[in-house]
Design a protein around this motif. Structure first.
Motif, PDB file in Angstrom:
ATOM      1  N   ASN A   1     -12.866  -5.613   4.611  1.00  0.00           N
ATOM      2  CA  ASN A   1     -13.732  -4.514   5.051  1.00  0.00           C
ATOM      3  C   ASN A   1     -13.056  -3.154   4.928  1.00  0.00           C
ATOM      4  N   GLY A   2     -11.831  -3.138   4.432  1.00  0.00           N
ATOM      5  CA  GLY A   2     -11.142  -1.876   4.205  1.00  0.00           C
ATOM      6  C   GLY A   2     -10.202  -1.444   5.311  1.00  0.00           C
ATOM      7  N   HIS A   3      -9.963  -2.302   6.275  1.00  0.00           N
ATOM      8  CA  HIS A   3      -9.064  -1.956   7.373  1.00  0.00           C
ATOM      9  C   HIS A   3      -7.618  -2.268   6.999  1.00  0.00           C
TER      10      HIS A   3
ATOM     11  N   LYS B   1      -9.449  -7.134   6.443  1.00  0.00           N
ATOM     12  CA  LYS B   1      -8.842  -6.454   5.298  1.00  0.00           C
ATOM     13  C   LYS B   1      -9.876  -6.216   4.204  1.00  0.00           C
TER      14      LYS B   1
ATOM     15  N   GLN C   1       0.842  -1.203   0.000  1.00  0.00           N
ATOM     16  CA  GLN C   1       0.000   0.000   0.000  1.00  0.00           C
ATOM     17  C   GLN C   1       0.875   1.251   0.000  1.00  0.00           C
TER      18      GLN C   1
END
Length: 921
Positions: A655-657, A653, A303
């Motif tokens: 879920n966007g965390h 992950k 990221q």
């Protein structure tokens, strides 16, 4: 799954390549996997492994120049000189000249070199010297900074390097005796001792001792094994562990991967124990051979890397759009296309973020060093930003929330009454087991008074052992008492022990385990759990002394004799650490294989509240959608298997965390690999340390909270540079376009732009050491290129407004309105442009009022002050003619001060407007 396993397992063996770093990844993992399946290894290597598998142990040891007691230190050194270190051949640092070339061969430096060459061909030696100096200085800065980063990273990685347990014969008294032993190992064997040596130091002939949790350090032939199961999915893709034996049962095996008594470098021991001899190291291993046959490739961008790349390309695309506009505008309006081309090239250089790799690398390196002082070791520098971006931390309970010390609190019979017989049975089980001793075994063995009473050396003899594994969740030893009968003693999780029991003992009476008694047993253990105790059940069975080998099938019809209960109290630092993490926007979720009652009690004591714990059996039944909702709603997950932990991490992950996972056991490896950032401790098993990105020297959430803050400081300082560069560049180009459209000469010479850019870059070198406002580290931070583009459009034109004011002042006030007076005009804008560029460093480093509400770091303040002084000195000093500048009248400087003050006021007002509408970061 196997591919992911390879990807993370060998993170310590191969390098990754990040922005500003040139650690190249040396293995294409997918190619490695395919090569392993298609068995593309040299026939000589495969034949050598087959030969080692089929040879008699004594013959193999003799061929390797070894002995059943192992090698001596001098023997190992001599063999190592011949075979080399036990590392894959490509795992070498870049030579200094190769590193220097990598530092130079950026598009930006190549562009500068091209400009220098054009200046030389046009006999503009001054421009050649200035541009050439910029290339040399830029590359030198990058080289020195990265070299320091590499050295620091290597030192940090050396601190967490893995070791192997080998047998070493005691050294001879002098070199002559040692040499004699080397050539006459069979005639002069010496007593052996266990020694921990770095994996890289292993040589063929070393005798290695393996147990659960160990990585296989080289290709080895198994000499003795007890229930040895090895996970070798990295090589074969098999999802289940395979059992290895001391003998090869299939004499005609032709595929090295099918050999039953060969274990391969990079795989790991799941359960059991073994003694093995090293037959191949480094490039001569199966893994090393595969590594040489695949094409090197970079790791998938993290990221962090993806974010930096997007920002860099945003600026580069901007350069590709604006430079041609400047070229054509000046070419058509001025008529001198050569001069217009050079000016456009200078604009291109000024727009390129050539310092981005150096700034990022030095910032990450500085963060890594700062974290090391806080007992946090960074194996991969890019992980620092992920550390700061983390918003969910998944952690085990034992040793993290609780003290890393287990105390044996109670030893009771099946009805909860104190019993010394249960403690004696548990002691024998822990004393004789040879697998991975956990904290519970250590706590039992601390009762030295039991050792004196039992006197195992005189009264008992170990017959066999059935090692622990995660499916059975129990382990057994078989002992002979006075040689008249055998006793199987089984210790493990309550439910798993009960599943193997058919009766219970209370005092001298033995009763069948009826449903009513089973319910009563569970009520007793639940009461112990509710007191915060971890309960381990103990069962036994007497057997006739008719056999010497036992297996899992013998764990049946056991008699439950009681429980040993352990207390692991919470750490005093846990509650404040959880509060500090929550204050920084990090949610903590407990993922444990432990009992839900014990886990819930500990969590309540440290302030981690949840209505009900989610059990592994619940996770098993949930769909992906149900699990996605459960991981958001709950903070405690108990009785989990390794697969459950990994699935929960992946759900978070999805879920966007940005998920961190902290673990130190064999059962944590899968979740460590799945998380955005794997966190382990220096006392963890090898496989956990290899899978982790960050190693903690102290297993504490408080240390982790400090690491999160440092990661966010690192990210904040990197973002400062990018915002400064983006807004400053946009403002400069906008000003150039305006000036080019209305002024009959170039508003600034190419040399001026390059010198100004060089000085501006120098002013930013100290950004990694700048102070960071507290509010910038309060919440998790992520890359947002769209926000950076918007920031550039808002703040870039602010400086252009005052550039245009400067144009007007120079044109109308000082009469610099013709070609004859262009040097005066250019000198005036040179100073003002450099001043605003340097001031933007302080204006944009904080949303507060600079210098008053937020003070810069001493190094940054000193650097920017020095650059501003140099910027004034160049036109006003004796070197002005060299740079084609001229001294400005004294009346210029009061106007300059007014312009700069207006710039600061308007920028501060724009910051307030921008923050109210979009937020600052």
């Amino acid at each position: 799954m196997a591919l992911t396993f390879v990807n993370e397992l060998f993170a310590g063996f191969v390098r990754t390549r990040g922005i500003g770093r040139h650690f190249r990844r040396l293995l294409m993992l997918e190619g490695l996997r395919e090569a392993a399946i298609s068995k593309e290894v040299p026939p000589s290597l495969a034949q050598g492994l087959i030969q080692a598998a089929t040879e008699e142990p004594d013959a193999l040891l003799a061929r390797l120049g070894s002995h059943s007691d192992g090698l001596s230190g001098l023997q190992a050194d001599a063999i190592r000189e011949r075979t080399g270190a036990n590392v894959v051949e490509q795992d070498k640092p870049l030579s200094w000249w190769a590193h220097l070339w990598h530092c130079y061969k950026t598009p930006f430096d190549v562009l500068l070199t091209l400009l220098a060459a054009i200046s030389y061909l046009t006999e503009d030696m001054k421009a050649t010297v200035v541009i050439g100096s910029m290339v040399v200085i830029s590359v030198a800065i990058r080289f020195v900074q990265e070299r320091k980063s590499h050295i620091a990273a290597d030192k940090l990685k050396a601190m967490v390097s893995n070791t192997a347990t080998v047998l070493r014969r005691d050294p001879a008294k002098d070199i002559e005796q040692e040499a004699l032993v080397y050539f006459e190992v069979q005639l002069h064997p010496k007593p052996s001792r266990k020694a921990e040596v770095p994996m890289a130091s292993l040589v063929p002939g070393d005798i290695v001792l393996l147990s659960a949790g160990d990585m296989i350090p080289a290709d080895c032939r198994v000499l003795a094994a007890k229930d040895l199961f090895v996970a070798q999915a990295a090589m074969t893709g098999e999802s289940l562990p395979v059992e290895k034996f001391a003998r090869q049962r299939e004499a005609r095996a032709t595929n090295a991967l099918d050999l039953e008594n060969i274990v391969f470098m990079g795989t790991n021991v799941v359960s059991g124990s073994a003694t093995a001899v090293v037959v191949g190291t480094g490039p001569a291993t199966y893994f090393g051979a595969l590594a040489q046959r695949v094409t090197a490739t970079d790791r998938a961008p993290t990221q962090f890397q993806a974010g930096v790349n997007k920002v860099a390309w945003l600026l580069i695309r901007f350069m590709f759009v604006m430079s041609p506009l400047v070229l054509f505008l000046n070419g058509f309006t001025k008529g001198d296309w050569t001069e217009a081309f050079l000016f456009a090239m200078s604009i291109a250089v000024g727009l390129t973020p050539e310092m981005l790799p150096m700034i990022v690398t030095s910032t990450l390196a500085k963060g890594a060093v700062a974290l090391s002082r806080r007992k946090v070791i960074v194996k991969r520098l890019d992980a620092i930003q992920n550390f700061g971006a983390m918003d969910v931390l998944c952690t085990d309970k034992t040793g993290t929330l609780t003290q890393d010390k287990i105390f044996l609190s109670r030893h009771t019979d099946v009805w909860g009454e104190d019993s010394d017989d249960v403690l004696e049975a548990a002691y024998l089980n822990s004393y004789y087991q040879t697998g991975l001793k956990n904290l519970l075994d250590v706590a039992v063995l601390e009762h030295s008074e039991i050792h004196k009473e039992l006197n195992p050396a005189s009264n008992f003899r170990k017959v066999d052992e059935i090692p622990f594994d995660f499916q059975r969740r129990r382990m057994s030893v078989v002992v002979a008492e006075h040689e008249d009968h055998h006793v199987l003693i089984c210790k493990g999780a309550v439910e798993e022990i009960l599943a193997a029991c058919s009766s219970v003992r209370h005092g001298d009476a033995v009763e069948a385990l009826t449903p009513a008694l089973l319910q009563r047993v569970r009520s007793v253990t639940a009461g112990l759990n509710e007191d915060g105790l971890r309960v381990v059940a103990v069962a036994s069975k007497e057997l006739p002394p008719t056999q010497e080998a036992y297996g899992i099938a013998d764990e049946s019809d056991l008699t439950l004799i009681g429980y040993v209960s352990f207390l692991d109290p919470p750490k005093e630092s846990t509650r404040p650490a959880l509060e500090a993490l929550a204050a920084h926007g990090v949610k903590v979720k407990v993922l444990t294989g432990d009992n839900e009652l014990v886990t819930s009690k500990i969590c309540r004591e440290v302030g981690l509240l949840d209505q009900a714990a989610v059990l592994g059996s619940d996770v098993e039944r949930m769909s992906e959608e149900e699990l996605a909702a459960a991981v958001e709603a709950h903070a405690i997950f108990a009785k989990l298997t390794p697969a459950h932990k990994e699935r929960i991490v992946r759900a978070l992950k999805a879920n966007g965390h940005v998920v961190g996972f902290m673990g130190d056991g064999i059962n944590d490896a899968a979740a460590l690999r799945a998380a955005d950032i794997g966190i382990s401790v220096d006392s963890a098993v090898d496989i956990a340390k290899e899978a982790a990105d960050i190693i903690l020297l102290e297993k504490s959430l408080m240390v982790l909270e400090e690491g999160v803050v440092e990661g966010r400081k690192t990210f904040a300082n990197m973002l400062k540079y990018i915002k400064m560069t983006a807004s400053s560049n946009f403002g400069n180009v906008f000003s150039v376009l305006v000036a080019s459209a209305f002024i009959p000469f170039l508003p600034m010479l190419p040399m001026h732009l390059l010198v100004q850019n060089l000085l501006y870059d120098f002013s930013q070198i100290a950004i990694p050491f700048d102070n960071v406002d507290d509010e910038l580290v309060k919440d998790p931070q992520k890359w947002n290129p769209a926000d950076i583009g918007r920031f550039m459009l808002f703040f870039g034109p602010v400086s252009s407004i005052f550039d245009i004011v400067t144009f007007v002042v120079m044109w109308f006030v000082f009469g610099a309105n013709s070609t004859e007076h262009q040097t005066l005009f250019q000198s005036g804008w040179f100073i003002e442009g450099l001043m605003t560029q340097t001031l933007v460093v302080h204006m944009i480093r904080t949303r507060k009022i600079p210098f008053l509400q937020s003070r810069p770091g001493a190094a940054l303040l000193a650097g920017t002050t020095a650059i501003m002084a140099v910027g004034i000195f160049l036109p006003m000093g004796p070197l002005s003619h060299y740079f084609k500048l001229q001294a400005l009248p004294a009346s210029y400087f009061p106007m300059l001060a007014a312009i700069l003050l207006g710039y600061m006021v308007l920028t501060q007002a724009m910051k307030a407007f921008y923050t109210r509408r979009y937020g600052w970061q």
